[in-house]
Design a protein around this motif. Structure first.
Motif, PDB file in Angstrom:
ATOM      1  N   THR A  34      22.825  70.764  90.857  1.00  0.00           N
ATOM      2  CA  THR A  34      23.526  69.514  91.165  1.00  0.00           C
ATOM      3  C   THR A  34      22.601  68.313  91.026  1.00  0.00           C
ATOM      4  O   THR A  34      22.737  67.506  90.109  1.00  0.00           O
ATOM      5  N   SER A  64      20.691  68.162  87.752  1.00  0.00           N
ATOM      6  CA  SER A  64      21.553  67.647  86.686  1.00  0.00           C
ATOM      7  C   SER A  64      21.672  66.137  86.772  1.00  0.00           C
ATOM      8  O   SER A  64      21.556  65.429  85.766  1.00  0.00           O
ATOM      9  N   PHE A  65      21.909  65.631  87.980  1.00  0.00           N
ATOM     10  CA  PHE A  65      22.093  64.188  88.141  1.00  0.00           C
ATOM     11  C   PHE A  65      20.876  63.405  87.667  1.00  0.00           C
ATOM     12  O   PHE A  65      20.989  62.480  86.859  1.00  0.00           O
ATOM     13  N   TYR A 105      20.047  64.033  83.774  1.00  0.00           N
ATOM     14  CA  TYR A 105      20.956  63.317  82.879  1.00  0.00           C
ATOM     15  C   TYR A 105      20.760  61.803  82.978  1.00  0.00           C
ATOM     16  O   TYR A 105      20.937  61.081  81.996  1.00  0.00           O
ATOM     17  N   GLY A 135      28.512  59.037  89.907  1.00  0.00           N
ATOM     18  CA  GLY A 135      27.912  60.192  90.564  1.00  0.00           C
ATOM     19  C   GLY A 135      27.311  59.841  91.911  1.00  0.00           C
ATOM     20  O   GLY A 135      27.342  60.639  92.850  1.00  0.00           O
ATOM     21  N   ARG A 161      28.915  60.951  95.969  1.00  0.00           N
ATOM     22  CA  ARG A 161      28.125  61.890  96.763  1.00  0.00           C
ATOM     23  C   ARG A 161      28.569  61.944  98.225  1.00  0.00           C
ATOM     24  O   ARG A 161      28.713  63.045  98.776  1.00  0.00           O
ATOM     25  N   TYR A 178      30.893  73.934  90.599  1.00  0.00           N
ATOM     26  CA  TYR A 178      30.159  74.554  89.484  1.00  0.00           C
ATOM     27  C   TYR A 178      31.109  74.981  88.367  1.00  0.00           C
ATOM     28  O   TYR A 178      30.762  74.907  87.179  1.00  0.00           O
ATOM     29  N   MET A 190      31.815  71.826  86.522  1.00  0.00           N
ATOM     30  CA  MET A 190      30.659  71.426  85.732  1.00  0.00           C
ATOM     31  C   MET A 190      30.540  72.274  84.470  1.00  0.00           C
ATOM     32  O   MET A 190      30.163  71.767  83.399  1.00  0.00           O
ATOM     33  N   SER A 202      28.210  66.295  89.317  1.00  0.00           N
ATOM     34  CA  SER A 202      26.871  66.529  89.865  1.00  0.00           C
ATOM     35  C   SER A 202      26.693  65.775  91.178  1.00  0.00           C
ATOM     36  O   SER A 202      26.086  66.283  92.122  1.00  0.00           O
ATOM     37  N   ASN A 262      26.038  67.335  94.824  1.00  0.00           N
ATOM     38  CA  ASN A 262      24.884  66.932  95.625  1.00  0.00           C
ATOM     39  C   ASN A 262      25.261  66.861  97.097  1.00  0.00           C
ATOM     40  O   ASN A 262      24.535  67.329  97.971  1.00  0.00           O
ATOM     41  N   TYR A 320      24.883  76.889  85.009  1.00  0.00           N
ATOM     42  CA  TYR A 320      25.973  76.618  85.948  1.00  0.00           C
ATOM     43  C   TYR A 320      26.734  77.903  86.277  1.00  0.00           C
ATOM     44  O   TYR A 320      27.211  78.076  87.403  1.00  0.00           O
TER      45      TYR A 320
END
Length: 461
Positions: free
Chosen positions: A250, A253-254, A257, A287, A291, A311, A314, A344, A348, A424
Protein backbone atom coordinates in the motif's frame (compact mmCIF):
# COMPACT_ATOMS: atom_id res chain seq x y z
CA UNK A 1 -2.53 14.26 42.79
CA UNK A 2 -3.90 14.10 39.24
CA UNK A 3 -7.33 12.56 38.90
CA UNK A 4 -8.68 10.73 35.84
CA UNK A 5 -10.63 13.73 34.58
CA UNK A 6 -8.30 16.56 35.52
CA UNK A 7 -6.08 18.60 33.27
CA UNK A 8 -2.53 17.40 32.56
CA UNK A 9 0.05 18.73 35.02
CA UNK A 10 3.49 19.57 33.62
CA UNK A 11 6.33 18.02 35.62
CA UNK A 12 9.21 19.95 37.06
CA UNK A 13 11.56 19.32 34.10
CA UNK A 14 9.91 22.32 32.34
CA UNK A 15 8.71 22.83 28.79
CA UNK A 16 5.40 21.65 27.40
CA UNK A 17 5.45 18.23 29.09
CA UNK A 18 2.29 16.33 30.09
CA UNK A 19 2.69 13.97 33.02
CA UNK A 20 -0.72 12.29 33.18
CA UNK A 21 -2.19 10.86 29.97
CA UNK A 22 -4.93 8.21 29.94
CA UNK A 23 -6.91 8.42 26.66
CA UNK A 24 -8.68 5.09 27.28
CA UNK A 25 -10.42 6.68 30.28
CA UNK A 26 -13.58 8.20 28.79
CA UNK A 27 -13.93 10.87 31.46
CA UNK A 28 -10.36 12.04 30.97
CA UNK A 29 -10.78 11.92 27.18
CA UNK A 30 -13.96 14.00 27.12
CA UNK A 31 -12.87 16.59 29.69
CA UNK A 32 -9.22 17.03 28.75
CA UNK A 33 -7.66 14.51 26.40
CA UNK A 34 -9.56 15.03 23.17
CA UNK A 35 -8.87 18.75 22.91
CA UNK A 36 -5.15 18.33 23.58
CA UNK A 37 -4.85 15.34 21.25
CA UNK A 38 -6.59 17.14 18.37
CA UNK A 39 -4.35 20.19 18.77
CA UNK A 40 -1.23 18.05 18.63
CA UNK A 41 -2.63 16.14 15.69
CA UNK A 42 -3.18 19.35 13.70
CA UNK A 43 0.36 20.64 14.09
CA UNK A 44 1.82 17.18 13.65
CA UNK A 45 0.06 17.01 10.28
CA UNK A 46 1.53 20.40 9.31
CA UNK A 47 5.10 19.34 10.05
CA UNK A 48 4.72 15.91 8.48
CA UNK A 49 3.14 17.53 5.42
CA UNK A 50 6.22 19.71 4.88
CA UNK A 51 8.44 16.68 5.49
CA UNK A 52 6.69 14.69 2.77
CA UNK A 53 6.96 17.65 0.39
CA UNK A 54 10.72 17.92 0.89
CA UNK A 55 11.18 14.15 0.62
CA UNK A 56 9.33 13.99 -2.69
CA UNK A 57 10.60 17.26 -4.18
CA UNK A 58 12.95 15.25 -6.37
CA UNK A 59 9.97 13.61 -8.06
CA UNK A 60 9.24 17.03 -9.58
CA UNK A 61 12.77 18.43 -9.68
CA UNK A 62 13.71 15.72 -12.20
CA UNK A 63 10.92 17.01 -14.45
CA UNK A 64 12.75 20.34 -14.61
CA UNK A 65 16.03 18.64 -15.50
CA UNK A 66 16.07 18.58 -19.30
CA UNK A 67 18.83 17.42 -21.68
CA UNK A 68 21.09 20.27 -20.60
CA UNK A 69 21.53 18.53 -17.23
CA UNK A 70 23.03 15.46 -18.92
CA UNK A 71 20.98 12.89 -16.99
CA UNK A 72 19.48 9.80 -18.63
CA UNK A 73 16.09 8.34 -17.64
CA UNK A 74 17.99 5.57 -15.81
CA UNK A 75 19.95 8.21 -13.86
CA UNK A 76 16.73 9.91 -12.81
CA UNK A 77 15.11 6.68 -11.64
CA UNK A 78 18.29 5.85 -9.71
CA UNK A 79 18.23 9.31 -8.10
CA UNK A 80 14.63 9.02 -6.95
CA UNK A 81 15.26 5.44 -5.76
CA UNK A 82 18.09 6.57 -3.48
CA UNK A 83 16.04 9.47 -2.08
CA UNK A 84 13.29 6.98 -1.26
CA UNK A 85 15.80 4.57 0.29
CA UNK A 86 17.15 7.13 2.77
CA UNK A 87 13.60 8.16 3.67
CA UNK A 88 12.81 4.55 4.48
CA UNK A 89 15.95 3.88 6.54
CA UNK A 90 15.72 6.99 8.74
CA UNK A 91 12.21 6.03 9.79
CA UNK A 92 13.64 3.57 12.32
CA UNK A 93 15.70 6.07 14.38
CA UNK A 94 12.97 8.70 13.97
CA UNK A 95 10.54 6.33 15.69
CA UNK A 96 12.72 6.18 18.81
CA UNK A 97 13.47 9.92 18.76
CA UNK A 98 9.99 10.77 20.06
CA UNK A 99 10.62 9.09 23.41
CA UNK A 100 14.16 10.47 23.70
CA UNK A 101 13.37 14.11 22.96
CA UNK A 102 9.56 14.30 23.37
CA UNK A 103 7.02 14.51 20.56
CA UNK A 104 6.93 18.31 20.48
CA UNK A 105 10.68 18.72 20.77
CA UNK A 106 11.44 16.20 18.07
CA UNK A 107 8.89 17.75 15.75
CA UNK A 108 10.77 21.05 16.08
CA UNK A 109 14.13 19.38 15.43
CA UNK A 110 12.95 17.22 12.53
CA UNK A 111 11.29 20.20 10.87
CA UNK A 112 14.42 22.33 11.21
CA UNK A 113 16.53 19.52 9.70
CA UNK A 114 14.57 19.92 6.46
CA UNK A 115 16.40 23.19 5.86
CA UNK A 116 19.62 21.27 5.11
CA UNK A 117 18.50 19.35 1.98
CA UNK A 118 16.37 22.25 0.74
CA UNK A 119 19.15 24.83 0.93
CA UNK A 120 21.66 22.34 -0.50
CA UNK A 121 19.42 21.62 -3.49
CA UNK A 122 18.93 25.36 -4.01
CA UNK A 123 22.73 25.77 -4.17
CA UNK A 124 23.48 23.00 -6.73
CA UNK A 125 20.38 23.00 -8.95
CA UNK A 126 21.86 24.09 -12.29
CA UNK A 127 23.14 22.49 -15.52
CA UNK A 128 26.74 21.31 -15.26
CA UNK A 129 26.35 19.87 -11.75
CA UNK A 130 27.60 16.29 -11.69
CA UNK A 131 25.25 13.34 -11.20
CA UNK A 132 27.17 12.33 -8.05
CA UNK A 133 26.51 15.78 -6.56
CA UNK A 134 22.80 15.56 -7.36
CA UNK A 135 22.77 12.08 -5.83
CA UNK A 136 24.43 13.27 -2.61
CA UNK A 137 22.07 16.24 -2.23
CA UNK A 138 19.11 14.01 -3.05
CA UNK A 139 20.13 11.62 -0.29
CA UNK A 140 19.92 14.49 2.20
CA UNK A 141 16.26 14.99 1.22
CA UNK A 142 15.53 11.53 2.58
CA UNK A 143 15.30 12.96 6.11
CA UNK A 144 11.84 14.23 5.13
CA UNK A 145 10.68 10.63 4.94
CA UNK A 146 11.52 10.07 8.59
CA UNK A 147 8.99 12.67 9.77
CA UNK A 148 6.20 10.21 9.05
CA UNK A 149 7.51 7.62 11.51
CA UNK A 150 8.04 10.03 14.40
CA UNK A 151 4.73 11.74 13.76
CA UNK A 152 2.78 8.47 13.68
CA UNK A 153 4.49 7.21 16.83
CA UNK A 154 3.70 10.47 18.60
CA UNK A 155 0.04 10.64 17.55
CA UNK A 156 -0.48 6.93 18.29
CA UNK A 157 0.24 7.73 21.96
CA UNK A 158 -2.28 10.60 22.11
CA UNK A 159 -5.43 8.74 20.97
CA UNK A 160 -7.46 5.85 22.41
CA UNK A 161 -7.65 2.58 20.49
CA UNK A 162 -11.21 3.27 19.30
CA UNK A 163 -10.01 6.50 17.61
CA UNK A 164 -6.67 5.36 16.24
CA UNK A 165 -7.90 4.40 12.77
CA UNK A 166 -9.29 7.89 12.20
CA UNK A 167 -6.42 9.74 13.91
CA UNK A 168 -3.59 7.81 12.29
CA UNK A 169 -5.34 7.94 8.92
CA UNK A 170 -5.81 11.70 9.17
CA UNK A 171 -2.25 12.23 10.37
CA UNK A 172 -0.77 10.13 7.59
CA UNK A 173 -3.16 11.43 4.95
CA UNK A 174 -2.39 15.04 5.85
CA UNK A 175 1.30 14.22 5.57
CA UNK A 176 0.92 12.27 2.34
CA UNK A 177 -0.85 15.22 0.76
CA UNK A 178 2.47 17.03 0.86
CA UNK A 179 3.35 15.01 -2.25
CA UNK A 180 0.63 16.41 -4.56
CA UNK A 181 0.93 19.87 -3.05
CA UNK A 182 4.63 19.98 -4.01
CA UNK A 183 3.68 18.75 -7.48
CA UNK A 184 0.95 21.36 -7.83
CA UNK A 185 3.33 24.12 -6.81
CA UNK A 186 5.81 22.77 -9.37
CA UNK A 187 3.07 22.77 -12.03
CA UNK A 188 2.34 26.43 -11.34
CA UNK A 189 6.05 27.30 -11.50
CA UNK A 190 6.65 25.38 -14.74
CA UNK A 191 3.55 26.96 -16.27
CA UNK A 192 4.83 30.41 -15.35
CA UNK A 193 8.23 29.69 -16.85
CA UNK A 194 10.02 29.50 -13.51
CA UNK A 195 12.87 27.21 -12.57
CA UNK A 196 13.54 24.65 -9.82
CA UNK A 197 15.13 27.20 -7.50
CA UNK A 198 11.81 29.04 -7.29
CA UNK A 199 10.17 25.86 -6.00
CA UNK A 200 12.92 25.34 -3.42
CA UNK A 201 12.76 28.97 -2.35
CA UNK A 202 9.05 28.66 -1.58
CA UNK A 203 9.60 25.78 0.86
CA UNK A 204 12.43 27.30 2.93
CA UNK A 205 10.17 29.76 4.85
CA UNK A 206 7.45 27.10 5.16
CA UNK A 207 9.89 24.83 6.98
CA UNK A 208 10.58 27.62 9.47
CA UNK A 209 6.83 28.13 10.00
CA UNK A 210 6.31 24.40 10.72
CA UNK A 211 9.09 24.38 13.32
CA UNK A 212 7.80 27.53 15.04
CA UNK A 213 4.21 26.26 15.15
CA UNK A 214 5.35 22.99 16.73
CA UNK A 215 7.26 24.95 19.37
CA UNK A 216 4.25 27.11 20.20
CA UNK A 217 1.38 24.62 20.16
CA UNK A 218 2.52 21.00 20.59
CA UNK A 219 3.17 18.95 23.75
CA UNK A 220 5.48 16.19 24.96
CA UNK A 221 4.01 13.13 26.69
CA UNK A 222 6.14 12.08 29.63
CA UNK A 223 4.79 8.52 29.62
CA UNK A 224 6.10 7.83 26.09
CA UNK A 225 9.31 5.94 26.76
CA UNK A 226 11.70 4.07 24.55
CA UNK A 227 11.45 0.43 25.44
CA UNK A 228 14.25 -1.55 23.85
CA UNK A 229 12.53 -4.67 25.08
CA UNK A 230 9.39 -3.67 23.19
CA UNK A 231 11.45 -3.03 20.06
CA UNK A 232 13.01 -6.48 20.35
CA UNK A 233 9.64 -8.08 21.05
CA UNK A 234 8.11 -6.32 18.04
CA UNK A 235 11.00 -7.38 15.80
CA UNK A 236 10.59 -10.98 16.95
CA UNK A 237 6.83 -10.96 16.40
CA UNK A 238 5.78 -12.45 13.07
CA UNK A 239 2.91 -9.98 12.73
CA UNK A 240 5.36 -7.08 12.49
CA UNK A 241 6.90 -8.57 9.37
CA UNK A 242 3.60 -9.70 7.91
CA UNK A 243 2.24 -6.17 8.28
CA UNK A 244 5.49 -4.81 6.82
CA UNK A 245 4.87 -6.90 3.71
CA UNK A 246 1.27 -5.69 3.45
CA UNK A 247 2.36 -2.08 3.96
CA UNK A 248 4.85 -2.44 1.11
CA UNK A 249 1.83 -3.16 -1.07
CA UNK A 250 0.00 0.00 0.00
CA UNK A 251 2.37 2.74 1.14
CA UNK A 252 5.25 1.37 -0.94
CA UNK A 253 2.99 1.69 -3.96
CA UNK A 254 1.89 5.19 -3.01
CA UNK A 255 5.35 6.65 -2.48
CA UNK A 256 6.95 4.70 -5.33
CA UNK A 257 4.34 5.77 -7.85
CA UNK A 258 4.51 9.35 -6.54
CA UNK A 259 8.18 9.49 -7.47
CA UNK A 260 7.80 7.59 -10.75
CA UNK A 261 4.49 8.70 -12.33
CA UNK A 262 5.80 11.82 -14.06
CA UNK A 263 8.90 10.05 -15.35
CA UNK A 264 6.84 7.17 -16.75
CA UNK A 265 4.61 9.64 -18.62
CA UNK A 266 7.67 11.41 -20.02
CA UNK A 267 9.61 8.32 -21.04
CA UNK A 268 6.80 6.03 -22.19
CA UNK A 269 4.33 8.50 -23.68
CA UNK A 270 6.64 11.39 -24.62
CA UNK A 271 4.95 13.94 -22.37
CA UNK A 272 6.70 17.28 -21.81
CA UNK A 273 7.47 18.36 -18.22
CA UNK A 274 4.42 20.64 -18.24
CA UNK A 275 2.14 17.94 -19.70
CA UNK A 276 3.38 15.44 -17.12
CA UNK A 277 2.99 17.91 -14.26
CA UNK A 278 -0.63 18.54 -15.26
CA UNK A 279 -1.61 15.03 -14.17
CA UNK A 280 1.08 13.73 -11.81
CA UNK A 281 -0.35 15.57 -8.80
CA UNK A 282 -3.84 14.09 -9.20
CA UNK A 283 -3.05 10.53 -8.10
CA UNK A 284 -1.10 11.46 -4.94
CA UNK A 285 -3.75 14.07 -4.08
CA UNK A 286 -6.65 11.62 -4.21
CA UNK A 287 -4.59 8.88 -2.56
CA UNK A 288 -3.77 11.21 0.32
CA UNK A 289 -7.32 12.48 0.78
CA UNK A 290 -8.78 9.00 0.90
CA UNK A 291 -6.35 7.62 3.49
CA UNK A 292 -8.47 8.75 6.47
CA UNK A 293 -11.45 7.10 4.74
CA UNK A 294 -9.52 3.84 4.74
CA UNK A 295 -8.97 4.28 8.48
CA UNK A 296 -12.66 5.04 9.06
CA UNK A 297 -13.78 2.01 7.05
CA UNK A 298 -11.30 -0.13 8.98
CA UNK A 299 -12.67 1.19 12.29
CA UNK A 300 -16.15 0.14 11.20
CA UNK A 301 -15.69 -3.06 9.17
CA UNK A 302 -12.23 -4.30 10.16
CA UNK A 303 -8.89 -3.44 8.61
CA UNK A 304 -8.24 -6.93 7.32
CA UNK A 305 -11.50 -7.07 5.35
CA UNK A 306 -10.96 -3.65 3.80
CA UNK A 307 -7.33 -4.45 3.00
CA UNK A 308 -8.19 -7.79 1.39
CA UNK A 309 -10.64 -6.36 -1.12
CA UNK A 310 -8.43 -3.35 -1.66
CA UNK A 311 -5.65 -5.65 -2.90
CA UNK A 312 -8.12 -7.22 -5.29
CA UNK A 313 -8.99 -3.79 -6.67
CA UNK A 314 -5.30 -2.85 -6.91
CA UNK A 315 -4.68 -6.00 -8.92
CA UNK A 316 -7.51 -5.14 -11.32
CA UNK A 317 -6.22 -1.58 -11.77
CA UNK A 318 -2.71 -2.91 -12.45
CA UNK A 319 -4.04 -5.36 -15.03
CA UNK A 320 -5.75 -2.45 -16.79
CA UNK A 321 -2.45 -0.53 -16.70
CA UNK A 322 -0.68 -3.43 -18.37
CA UNK A 323 -3.29 -3.49 -21.13
CA UNK A 324 -3.17 0.28 -21.56
CA UNK A 325 0.62 0.20 -21.69
CA UNK A 326 0.63 -2.48 -24.38
CA UNK A 327 -2.04 -0.63 -26.40
CA UNK A 328 -0.26 2.71 -25.88
CA UNK A 329 -3.50 4.29 -24.66
CA UNK A 330 -2.49 7.40 -22.72
CA UNK A 331 -6.01 8.20 -21.50
CA UNK A 332 -6.68 4.69 -20.15
CA UNK A 333 -3.18 4.47 -18.70
CA UNK A 334 -3.52 7.78 -16.85
CA UNK A 335 -6.99 6.96 -15.54
CA UNK A 336 -5.96 3.52 -14.28
CA UNK A 337 -2.85 4.94 -12.65
CA UNK A 338 -4.91 7.53 -10.77
CA UNK A 339 -7.29 4.78 -9.61
CA UNK A 340 -4.30 2.77 -8.39
CA UNK A 341 -3.13 5.78 -6.39
CA UNK A 342 -6.57 6.07 -4.77
CA UNK A 343 -6.55 2.41 -3.82
CA UNK A 344 -3.04 2.61 -2.39
CA UNK A 345 -4.18 5.50 -0.19
CA UNK A 346 -7.25 3.61 0.96
CA UNK A 347 -5.10 0.60 1.79
CA UNK A 348 -2.64 2.78 3.70
CA UNK A 349 -5.42 3.68 6.11
CA UNK A 350 -6.78 0.16 6.53
CA UNK A 351 -3.44 -1.61 6.96
CA UNK A 352 -2.10 0.88 9.50
CA UNK A 353 -5.32 0.59 11.51
CA UNK A 354 -4.69 -3.16 11.75
CA UNK A 355 -1.45 -2.74 13.73
CA UNK A 356 -2.80 -1.57 17.14
CA UNK A 357 -5.73 -3.98 16.83
CA UNK A 358 -3.45 -6.96 16.23
CA UNK A 359 -1.35 -6.29 19.32
CA UNK A 360 -4.46 -5.55 21.38
CA UNK A 361 -5.76 -8.97 20.38
CA UNK A 362 -2.48 -10.54 21.43
CA UNK A 363 -2.82 -8.86 24.83
CA UNK A 364 -6.31 -10.25 25.25
CA UNK A 365 -5.13 -13.70 24.19
CA UNK A 366 -2.61 -13.52 27.04
CA UNK A 367 -5.47 -12.94 29.47
CA UNK A 368 -4.83 -9.22 29.98
CA UNK A 369 -7.80 -6.88 30.40
CA UNK A 370 -8.61 -3.19 30.69
CA UNK A 371 -5.75 -0.71 30.93
CA UNK A 372 -3.20 -3.52 31.24
CA UNK A 373 -4.23 -4.86 27.82
CA UNK A 374 -4.31 -1.36 26.34
CA UNK A 375 -0.81 -0.63 27.66
CA UNK A 376 0.54 -3.87 26.20
CA UNK A 377 -1.05 -3.08 22.85
CA UNK A 378 0.34 0.48 22.84
CA UNK A 379 3.78 -0.78 23.80
CA UNK A 380 4.15 -3.25 20.94
CA UNK A 381 2.17 -1.37 18.30
CA UNK A 382 4.21 1.78 18.89
CA UNK A 383 7.46 -0.19 18.65
CA UNK A 384 6.38 -1.99 15.49
CA UNK A 385 5.14 1.09 13.62
CA UNK A 386 8.63 2.40 12.94
CA UNK A 387 9.76 -0.91 11.50
CA UNK A 388 6.61 -1.36 9.45
CA UNK A 389 6.77 2.19 8.13
CA UNK A 390 10.43 1.79 7.17
CA UNK A 391 9.94 -1.51 5.37
CA UNK A 392 6.81 -0.16 3.67
CA UNK A 393 8.75 2.81 2.33
CA UNK A 394 11.36 0.41 0.91
CA UNK A 395 8.60 -0.66 -1.46
CA UNK A 396 8.97 2.75 -3.07
CA UNK A 397 12.65 1.98 -3.71
CA UNK A 398 11.72 -1.33 -5.31
CA UNK A 399 9.12 0.33 -7.55
CA UNK A 400 11.57 2.91 -8.90
CA UNK A 401 14.27 0.28 -9.44
CA UNK A 402 11.71 -1.94 -11.17
CA UNK A 403 10.74 0.89 -13.51
CA UNK A 404 14.41 1.63 -14.19
CA UNK A 405 15.09 -1.99 -15.14
CA UNK A 406 11.88 -2.27 -17.16
CA UNK A 407 12.75 0.79 -19.25
CA UNK A 408 16.32 -0.44 -19.73
CA UNK A 409 15.14 -3.91 -20.79
CA UNK A 410 11.86 -3.25 -22.65
CA UNK A 411 11.66 0.50 -23.25
CA UNK A 412 8.43 0.76 -21.21
CA UNK A 413 7.07 0.18 -17.73
CA UNK A 414 5.04 -2.89 -18.69
CA UNK A 415 7.48 -5.39 -17.19
CA UNK A 416 7.39 -3.53 -13.88
CA UNK A 417 3.58 -3.56 -13.78
CA UNK A 418 3.53 -7.32 -14.30
CA UNK A 419 5.77 -7.70 -11.24
CA UNK A 420 3.53 -5.37 -9.23
CA UNK A 421 0.45 -7.41 -10.17
CA UNK A 422 2.10 -10.58 -8.87
CA UNK A 423 3.01 -8.84 -5.62
CA UNK A 424 -0.56 -7.63 -5.01
CA UNK A 425 -1.70 -11.23 -5.47
CA UNK A 426 0.77 -12.27 -2.74
CA UNK A 427 -0.59 -9.55 -0.43
CA UNK A 428 -4.15 -10.77 -1.01
CA UNK A 429 -3.23 -14.37 -0.16
CA UNK A 430 -1.29 -13.36 2.97
CA UNK A 431 -4.11 -11.12 4.25
CA UNK A 432 -6.66 -13.86 3.78
CA UNK A 433 -4.49 -16.68 5.17
CA UNK A 434 -3.30 -14.86 8.29
CA UNK A 435 -6.17 -12.56 9.25
CA UNK A 436 -9.38 -13.81 7.64
CA UNK A 437 -9.36 -17.61 7.52
CA UNK A 438 -12.00 -19.16 9.74
CA UNK A 439 -9.30 -21.23 11.44
CA UNK A 440 -7.76 -18.09 13.00
CA UNK A 441 -8.22 -18.43 16.78
CA UNK A 442 -10.70 -16.07 18.31
CA UNK A 443 -9.97 -14.28 21.54
CA UNK A 444 -12.42 -12.73 24.01
CA UNK A 445 -12.52 -8.97 24.17
CA UNK A 446 -13.43 -6.95 27.22
CA UNK A 447 -13.55 -3.21 27.57
CA UNK A 448 -11.84 -1.13 30.22
CA UNK A 449 -14.96 -1.58 32.34
CA UNK A 450 -14.73 -5.38 32.00
CA UNK A 451 -17.97 -5.47 30.07
CA UNK A 452 -18.12 -8.57 27.89
CA UNK A 453 -18.06 -8.16 24.13
CA UNK A 454 -18.70 -10.62 21.27
CA UNK A 455 -15.85 -12.85 20.16
CA UNK A 456 -13.35 -10.93 18.04
CA UNK A 457 -11.22 -12.31 15.23
CA UNK A 458 -8.31 -10.76 13.41
CA UNK A 459 -10.79 -9.89 10.65
CA UNK A 460 -11.94 -7.09 12.89
CA UNK A 461 -8.56 -5.51 13.62
Amino acid sequence: MTGPGTAPVPPSKGGRWIRHWDPENETFWKETGEKVARRNLFFSVLSEHIGFSIWTLWSVLVLFMGPEYGLSPADKFMLTSMVTLVGAVVRVPYTFAVAIFGGRNWTIISAALLLIPTCAAFAVMEPGTSFSTFLLVGLLAGVGGGNFASSMTNINAFFPLRKKGWALGLNAGGGNIGVPVAQLVALAIIGAGGGPRVLLGIYIPLIVVAAVMAALFMDNLENVKNDTGAAKDAARDGHTWIMSLLYVGTFGSFIGYSFAFGQVLQNQFGRTPLEAAYVTFLGPLLGSLIRPVGGRLADRFGGARISLWNYVAMGVATAVLIGASMEKSLALFTGAFVVLFVLSGLGNGSTFKMIPGIFQNKALAKGLTGEEAAAYGRRLSGASMGLIGAVGALGGVAINLAFRQSFLSYGSGTGAFVAFLAFYAVCFVVTWAVYLRRTVPRVPVTTATSEAKPQLSYAEV
